[in-house]
Design an enzyme around this catalytic site. Structure first.
Site, PDB file in Angstrom:
ATOM      1  N   GLU A   1       0.347   3.584   1.699  1.00 35.14           N
ATOM      2  CA  GLU A   1       0.302   4.220   3.275  1.00 35.14           C
ATOM      3  C   GLU A   1       1.884   3.763   3.808  1.00 35.14           C
ATOM      4  OE1 GLU A   1      -1.392   5.809   5.133  1.00 35.14           O
ATOM      5  OE2 GLU A   1      -3.274   6.014   3.962  1.00 35.14           O
TER       6      GLU A   1
ATOM      7  N   TYR B   1      -1.720   0.675  10.109  1.00 29.94           N
ATOM      8  CA  TYR B   1      -2.187   0.145   8.932  1.00 29.94           C
ATOM      9  C   TYR B   1      -0.715   0.076   8.148  1.00 29.94           C
ATOM     10  CZ  TYR B   1      -3.751  -0.612   4.186  1.00 29.94           C
ATOM     11  OH  TYR B   1      -3.984  -1.152   2.701  1.00 29.94           O
TER      12      TYR B   1
ATOM     13  N   SER C   1       1.023  -1.207   0.010  1.00 31.85           N
ATOM     14  CA  SER C   1      -0.101  -0.097   0.037  1.00 31.85           C
ATOM     15  C   SER C   1       0.911   1.158   0.007  1.00 31.85           C
ATOM     16  CB  SER C   1      -0.739   0.014   1.087  1.00 31.85           C
ATOM     17  OG  SER C   1      -1.275   1.282   1.630  1.00 31.85           O
TER      18      SER C   1
HETATM   19  P1  GDP Z   1      -7.400   5.593   2.598  1.00 30.49           P
HETATM   20  O1  GDP Z   1      -6.734   6.473   2.091  1.00 30.49           O
HETATM   21  O2  GDP Z   1      -6.986   3.947   2.544  1.00 30.49           O
HETATM   22  O3  GDP Z   1      -7.347   5.678   4.151  1.00 30.49           O
HETATM   23  O4  GDP Z   1      -8.756   5.501   2.327  1.00 30.49           O
HETATM   24  P2  GDP Z   1     -10.194   6.294   2.718  1.00 30.49           P
HETATM   25  O5  GDP Z   1     -10.806   6.306   1.656  1.00 30.49           O
HETATM   26  O6  GDP Z   1     -10.650   5.492   3.911  1.00 30.49           O
HETATM   27  O7  GDP Z   1      -9.414   7.567   3.241  1.00 30.49           O
HETATM   28  C1  GDP Z   1      -9.328   8.523   1.996  1.00 30.49           C
HETATM   29  C2  GDP Z   1      -9.080  10.130   2.453  1.00 30.49           C
HETATM   30  O8  GDP Z   1     -10.450  10.270   2.841  1.00 30.49           O
HETATM   31  C3  GDP Z   1      -8.181   9.916   3.788  1.00 30.49           C
HETATM   32  O9  GDP Z   1      -7.416  11.094   3.931  1.00 30.49           O
HETATM   33  C4  GDP Z   1      -9.398  10.309   4.999  1.00 30.49           C
HETATM   34  O10 GDP Z   1      -8.943  11.022   5.967  1.00 30.49           O
HETATM   35  C5  GDP Z   1     -10.090  11.243   4.018  1.00 30.49           C
HETATM   36  N1  GDP Z   1     -11.706  11.419   4.654  1.00 30.49           N
HETATM   37  C6  GDP Z   1     -12.341  12.346   4.693  1.00 30.49           C
HETATM   38  N2  GDP Z   1     -13.492  12.078   5.170  1.00 30.49           N
HETATM   39  C7  GDP Z   1     -13.674  10.690   5.651  1.00 30.49           C
HETATM   40  C8  GDP Z   1     -14.801   9.927   5.805  1.00 30.49           C
HETATM   41  O11 GDP Z   1     -15.959  10.304   6.295  1.00 30.49           O
HETATM   42  N3  GDP Z   1     -14.403   8.454   5.583  1.00 30.49           N
HETATM   43  C9  GDP Z   1     -13.196   7.759   5.230  1.00 30.49           C
HETATM   44  N4  GDP Z   1     -13.044   6.882   5.242  1.00 30.49           N
HETATM   45  N5  GDP Z   1     -12.304   8.911   4.848  1.00 30.49           N
HETATM   46  C10 GDP Z   1     -12.415  10.142   4.988  1.00 30.49           C
END
Ligand code: GDP
Length: 314
Positions: free
Chosen positions: A123, A145, A121
């Site tokens: 990440e 993660y 990832s």
């Molecule tokens: P990730 O990059 O694997 O963590 O995928 P996510 O889709 O969970 O998050 C992508 C980005 O969206 C991150 O920077 C989160 O902080 C941001 N984000 C903003 N609002 C939300 C929310 O309501 N849910 C999630 N999951 N992410 C959010």
């Protein structure tokens, strides 16, 4: 006939990968976690188990003797990894490395190559100082993660040195209508569609400024298969090279659902913000282009449109 073994069959990528391999005539076996939703793919031979019960999984692998092993099982949500850091370390880290060891034991036992693909990832790069990132970017995760994924990623190189065809595919965010709503993309598209149809009123989001490089999940599954079959194993960044903010994703999704004045419908909820959150993850997939002949086929607007359309239909 090629035999493949997939972990994480219940997830977005597991389903697309199984469909892809079955269409090619590959015999597909998969580890089915007791608590996982049933897989979408008929024709997959399921073996119930848990990746963290490493002895049982090793015995299964030695018995099946697969040609290709795809490790997609993970605690896949960064948000959840903050609540369950030790489970995340076990599943995304230790169990992944145990599976590499099992693949090496299969290879030694049968005397022919096993191809192992680890779904890594972006990440692992944490808050990178360079944009875009590539395979040489410093590994410096900023959440549980990423730290667990980094351990498995580094271990793929350890196993390569022991002659396992171990690939680490550094996957940037990849989406589809099958993405669970725990991810921000699907949360946005499903809620925008629900608002457009009068079934919901508002959308709550956390950090709107975070930028992610969002690709199309089946393209990323294609990269995994290409990497498994490449002449040389290695680390491969899989990304589109273009990032957008969560705000831009929301704007595109609402527009596609026929709502222009969307910002008044969105609430900012600090509880949805993370203790640390990478501000911009954008990948440079030049190596994958060069060595795997891989390129993304679906762009940002099209991904958003397909996801909203699917949500408008449900
Ligand atoms: P990730 O990059 O694997 O963590 O995928 P996510 O889709 O969970 O998050 C992508 C980005 O969206 C991150 O920077 C989160 O902080 C941001 N984000 C903003 N609002 C939300 C929310 O309501 N849910 C999630 N999951 N992410 C959010």
């Amino acid at each position: 006939m090629t035999r493949a073994f997939i972990t994480g069959i219940g997830g977005q990528d597991g389903g697309y990968l199984a469909e892809r391999l079955l269409a090619e005539g590959v015999e597909v076996h998969a580890l089915a976690h007791d608590q996982e939703p049933p897989p979408r793919v008929p024709g997959v031979e399921l073996h119930s188990g848990d990746l963290t019960r490493t002895d049982e999984v090793r015995a299964l692998l030695l018995d099946l003797s697969p040609d290709e092993v795809y490790n997609l099982a993970a605690i896949s949500s960064v948000a959840r990894s903050w609540d369950q850091p030790d489970l995340t370390a076990q599943v995304n880290g230790t169990a992944a490395v145990a599976l590499m060891e099992s693949a090496l034991q299969v290879q030694d036992k049968r005397g022919s190559q096993v191809r192992f693909v680890q779904a890594s990832s972006a990440e692992i790069f944490g808050q990178p100082e360079v944009t875009p990132q590539d395979e040489t970017t410093a590994i410096r995760p900023v959440n549980p993660y990423g730290a667990a994924k980094a351990y498995a990623h580094l271990s793929a190189d350890v196993y390569r040195r022991r002659d396992l065809h171990a690939v680490s595919a550094i996957l940037y965010n990849h989406e589809s209508p099958r993405r669970p709503a725990t991810f921000v993309t699907r949360k946005i598209t499903s809620t925008a569609a629900a608002i457009a149809r009068g079934r919901a009123e508002r959308l709550s989001l956390g950090n709107l400024d975070a930028r992610r490089d969002w690709g199309w999940a089946p393209d990323y599954v294609d990269a995994l298969v290409r990497a498994a079959r490449a002449d040389q194993p290695g680390d491969f960044v899989i990304a589109t090279g273009v990032s957008h903010s969560v705000r831009e994703f929301a704007a595109a999704a609402f527009r596609h659902a026929g709502i222009d004045d969307w910002e008044v419908l969105v609430d900012s909820d600090p509880a949805l913000e993370r203790p640390t959150d990478p501000t911009d993850l954008t990948g440079d997939a030049a190596r994958a282009r060069r060595q795997l002949g891989w390129a993304p086929t679906v762009g940002f607007e099209e991904i958003v449109g397909r996801m909203v359309d699917a949500d408008l239909e449900t």
